[in-house]
Design an enzyme around this catalytic site. Sequence first.
Site, PDB file in Angstrom:
ATOM      1  N   ASN A  39       4.526  -4.737   8.718  1.00  0.00           N
ATOM      2  CA  ASN A  39       3.440  -3.904   9.241  1.00  0.00           C
ATOM      3  C   ASN A  39       2.422  -4.709  10.052  1.00  0.00           C
ATOM      4  OD1 ASN A  39       2.184  -1.469   9.602  1.00  0.00           O
ATOM      5  ND2 ASN A  39       1.670  -1.142   7.442  1.00  0.00           N
ATOM      6  N   HIS A 124       1.938   9.212  -4.247  1.00  0.00           N
ATOM      7  CA  HIS A 124       0.571   8.797  -3.934  1.00  0.00           C
ATOM      8  C   HIS A 124      -0.363   9.993  -3.859  1.00  0.00           C
ATOM      9  CE1 HIS A 124       1.159   4.649  -1.877  1.00  0.00           C
ATOM     10  NE2 HIS A 124       2.000   4.791  -2.864  1.00  0.00           N
ATOM     11  N   ARG A 149       0.281   7.827  -8.569  1.00  0.00           N
ATOM     12  CA  ARG A 149      -0.758   6.838  -8.282  1.00  0.00           C
ATOM     13  C   ARG A 149      -1.973   7.587  -7.753  1.00  0.00           C
ATOM     14  NH1 ARG A 149      -0.887   2.289  -3.409  1.00  0.00           N
ATOM     15  NH2 ARG A 149      -2.046   3.890  -2.324  1.00  0.00           N
ATOM     16  N   TYR A 161      -9.113   2.158   1.164  1.00  0.00           N
ATOM     17  CA  TYR A 161      -7.663   1.988   1.110  1.00  0.00           C
ATOM     18  C   TYR A 161      -7.032   3.107   0.292  1.00  0.00           C
ATOM     19  CZ  TYR A 161      -3.135   0.916  -0.567  1.00  0.00           C
ATOM     20  OH  TYR A 161      -1.811   1.072  -0.891  1.00  0.00           O
ATOM     21  N   ASP A 213      -3.878   1.115  -7.547  1.00  0.00           N
ATOM     22  CA  ASP A 213      -3.740  -0.105  -6.739  1.00  0.00           C
ATOM     23  C   ASP A 213      -5.131  -0.637  -6.379  1.00  0.00           C
ATOM     24  OD1 ASP A 213      -2.962  -2.097  -5.003  1.00  0.00           O
ATOM     25  OD2 ASP A 213      -1.661  -0.822  -3.782  1.00  0.00           O
ATOM     26  N   HIS A 215      -5.453  -3.340  -4.601  1.00  0.00           N
ATOM     27  CA  HIS A 215      -5.238  -3.871  -3.255  1.00  0.00           C
ATOM     28  C   HIS A 215      -5.972  -5.186  -3.016  1.00  0.00           C
ATOM     29  CE1 HIS A 215      -3.790  -3.211   0.914  1.00  0.00           C
ATOM     30  NE2 HIS A 215      -2.888  -2.522   0.265  1.00  0.00           N
ATOM     31  N   GLU A 239      -2.395  -2.408 -10.100  1.00  0.00           N
ATOM     32  CA  GLU A 239      -1.636  -3.199  -9.110  1.00  0.00           C
ATOM     33  C   GLU A 239      -2.541  -4.145  -8.339  1.00  0.00           C
ATOM     34  OE1 GLU A 239       0.727  -0.608  -6.701  1.00  0.00           O
ATOM     35  OE2 GLU A 239       0.646  -1.965  -4.983  1.00  0.00           O
ATOM     36  N   GLU A 265       3.939  -7.278  -3.996  1.00  0.00           N
ATOM     37  CA  GLU A 265       4.434  -6.597  -2.793  1.00  0.00           C
ATOM     38  C   GLU A 265       4.375  -7.485  -1.558  1.00  0.00           C
ATOM     39  OE1 GLU A 265       1.827  -3.118  -2.715  1.00  0.00           O
ATOM     40  OE2 GLU A 265       0.826  -3.929  -0.966  1.00  0.00           O
ATOM     41  N   ARG A 286       6.708  -6.550  -7.977  1.00  0.00           N
ATOM     42  CA  ARG A 286       6.797  -5.559  -6.903  1.00  0.00           C
ATOM     43  C   ARG A 286       7.518  -6.032  -5.651  1.00  0.00           C
ATOM     44  NH1 ARG A 286       4.788  -1.217  -6.201  1.00  0.00           N
ATOM     45  NH2 ARG A 286       3.626  -1.533  -4.265  1.00  0.00           N
ATOM     46  N   HIS A 315       7.920  -2.266  -4.066  1.00  0.00           N
ATOM     47  CA  HIS A 315       7.057  -1.713  -3.024  1.00  0.00           C
ATOM     48  C   HIS A 315       7.850  -0.672  -2.225  1.00  0.00           C
ATOM     49  CE1 HIS A 315       4.340  -2.826   0.663  1.00  0.00           C
ATOM     50  NE2 HIS A 315       3.867  -1.785   0.002  1.00  0.00           N
ATOM     51  N   ASP A 319       5.561   1.938   5.420  1.00  0.00           N
ATOM     52  CA  ASP A 319       5.940   0.902   6.382  1.00  0.00           C
ATOM     53  C   ASP A 319       7.259   0.230   6.001  1.00  0.00           C
ATOM     54  OD1 ASP A 319       3.728   0.208   4.479  1.00  0.00           O
ATOM     55  OD2 ASP A 319       4.296  -1.833   5.000  1.00  0.00           O
ATOM     56  N   GLU A 342       8.116   2.796  -6.053  1.00  0.00           N
ATOM     57  CA  GLU A 342       7.086   3.485  -5.252  1.00  0.00           C
ATOM     58  C   GLU A 342       7.775   4.368  -4.213  1.00  0.00           C
ATOM     59  OE1 GLU A 342       4.581   0.864  -2.956  1.00  0.00           O
ATOM     60  OE2 GLU A 342       3.002   2.367  -2.786  1.00  0.00           O
ATOM     61  N   TRP A 405      -8.535  -6.986   2.630  1.00  0.00           N
ATOM     62  CA  TRP A 405      -8.298  -5.552   2.827  1.00  0.00           C
ATOM     63  C   TRP A 405      -7.332  -5.018   1.798  1.00  0.00           C
ATOM     64  CZ3 TRP A 405      -3.935  -2.608   4.059  1.00  0.00           C
ATOM     65  CH2 TRP A 405      -4.207  -1.226   4.151  1.00  0.00           C
TER      66      TRP A 405
HETATM   67  O1  EZ4 Z   1      -1.078  -1.361   1.893  1.00  0.00           O
HETATM   68  O2  EZ4 Z   1       2.410  -1.319   2.621  1.00  0.00           O
HETATM   69  O3  EZ4 Z   1       1.251  -0.160  -2.843  1.00  0.00           O
HETATM   70  N1  EZ4 Z   1       1.258  -0.004  -1.667  1.00  0.00           N
HETATM   71  C1  EZ4 Z   1       0.506  -0.672  -0.782  1.00  0.00           C
HETATM   72  C2  EZ4 Z   1       0.730  -0.344   0.670  1.00  0.00           C
HETATM   73  C3  EZ4 Z   1       0.290  -1.475   1.596  1.00  0.00           C
HETATM   74  C4  EZ4 Z   1       1.042  -1.372   2.876  1.00  0.00           C
HETATM   75  C5  EZ4 Z   1       0.725  -2.542   3.793  1.00  0.00           C
HETATM   76  O4  EZ4 Z   1       1.553  -2.519   4.920  1.00  0.00           O
HETATM   77  O5  EZ4 Z   1      -0.311  -1.472  -1.164  1.00  0.00           O
HETATM   78  O6  EZ4 Z   1       0.114   0.869   1.005  1.00  0.00           O
HETATM   79 CO    CO Z   2       0.032  -2.002  -3.204  1.00  0.00          CO
END
Ligand code: EZ4
Ligand code: CO
Length: 405
Positions: A39, A124, A149, A161, A213, A215, A239, A265, A286, A315, A319, A342, A405
């Site tokens: 991505n 999601h 999730r 996010y 998540d 993130h 996560e 991931e 993951r 994961h 993407d 996922e 991020w």
């Molecule tokens: O942000 O795959 O758990 N899933 C994630 C994704 C990631 C993207 C990044 O390209 O964290 O949504």
């Molecule tokens: Co994630």
Amino acid sequence: MANTITDAKVIVTCPGRNFVTLKILTSDGVHGIGDATLNGRELAVASYLKDHVVPCLIGRDPHDIEDIWNYLAKGAYWRRGPVTMAAIGAVDTALWDIKAKVAGLPLYQLLGGKSRSGVMVYGHANGNDLEETVDAVGQYLELGYKAVRAQSGIPGLDSVYGVARGKLFYEPAVKGAVPEEQLWSTEKYLDFAPKLFEAVRERYGFGFHLLHDCHHRLTPIEAARLGKSLEPYRLFWLEDPTPAENQEALKLIREHTVTPIAIGEIFNSIHDCRDILQNQHCDYIRAAVVHAGGITQLRKIAALAELYQIRTGCHGATDLSPVCMGAALHFDLWVPNFGIQEYMRHSPETDEVFPHAYTFDDGYLHPGEAPGHGVDIDEALAAKFPYEPAYLPVARLEDGTLWNW
Ligand code: EZ4
Ligand code: CO
């Protein structure tokens, strides 16, 4: 004459979002495909494949999967890294596809057969605020999902996010020449998150798995505090609580909370996983087919995890193309220590470009019985969707400091 690789094409297409696909052709007329999408760095992988990998594949026996993997991973001298490993993952996936097609068997049969009747997936659920997110969880439960999730907009923050911007399909990459910048506040997040999960459990009870998540946003002690505060809501996993460069952080989190941890991931090598698995610092690993170098390396990661009762949770965001999803589902149906997969639904345009044998039924995906991994690419249709620059956002704290991020 022996079967040899005659050509390999790198196909970049954007049916709503960018995907890089490798198609390997053989003298037998059998072809295999692999996902090479990274991505926001798609063209780097496309070049790595076109300029440096494809010329080395021509003339080789497509059945020599292990040797080709090692040739590409060790033979380059420069090892690991997301671009390299996504390229190797695509070659590996395409070769497993070819081998299974030649055998006339679905890929999971070559790995060792099925260990379960279906692959439990999580969807999601997201919303702009607590109420919307709680409602969204209910919609997934109505669709039959056994695991959901939840990610929500946070009071005082503009974009967060995991939250869709008025679209049916959440897509983290934003089209444009440079990445979008978003503001983040850990204080606002930590204040809000327990309220969300309390509301979800209050409304729907405990009869389904609930995931979240972080993130990579928290410091170790913040993640420990969050894990502890979420214990009453019994998450299936929390996560990426912290960025994984500092793997010792997980030890600190573990000392404070029994909320299960999932990570990996963005890992691209078994060596990224090794210490975490051997120290039992996570509960779910993951790593994904595309980013961890294909089936060949992923099954070694899973075997190492199995020794410690750590389960897989690949994961599977949008993407990761349907090609990766198809391959992952064969892996999941077989892998003895499977946890969960996922599953973010792809858009209808993407599903049309990548016709696939996998199906969803009552919370479970099944890879189907087609020989190979069961996913193909419609090249003529793919050509109608040219590459469009798009990037994952960049996060800053409210004072302007660059953040994860
Ligand atoms: O942000 O795959 O758990 N899933 C994630 C994704 C990631 C993207 C990044 O390209 O964290 O949504
Ligand atoms: Co994630």
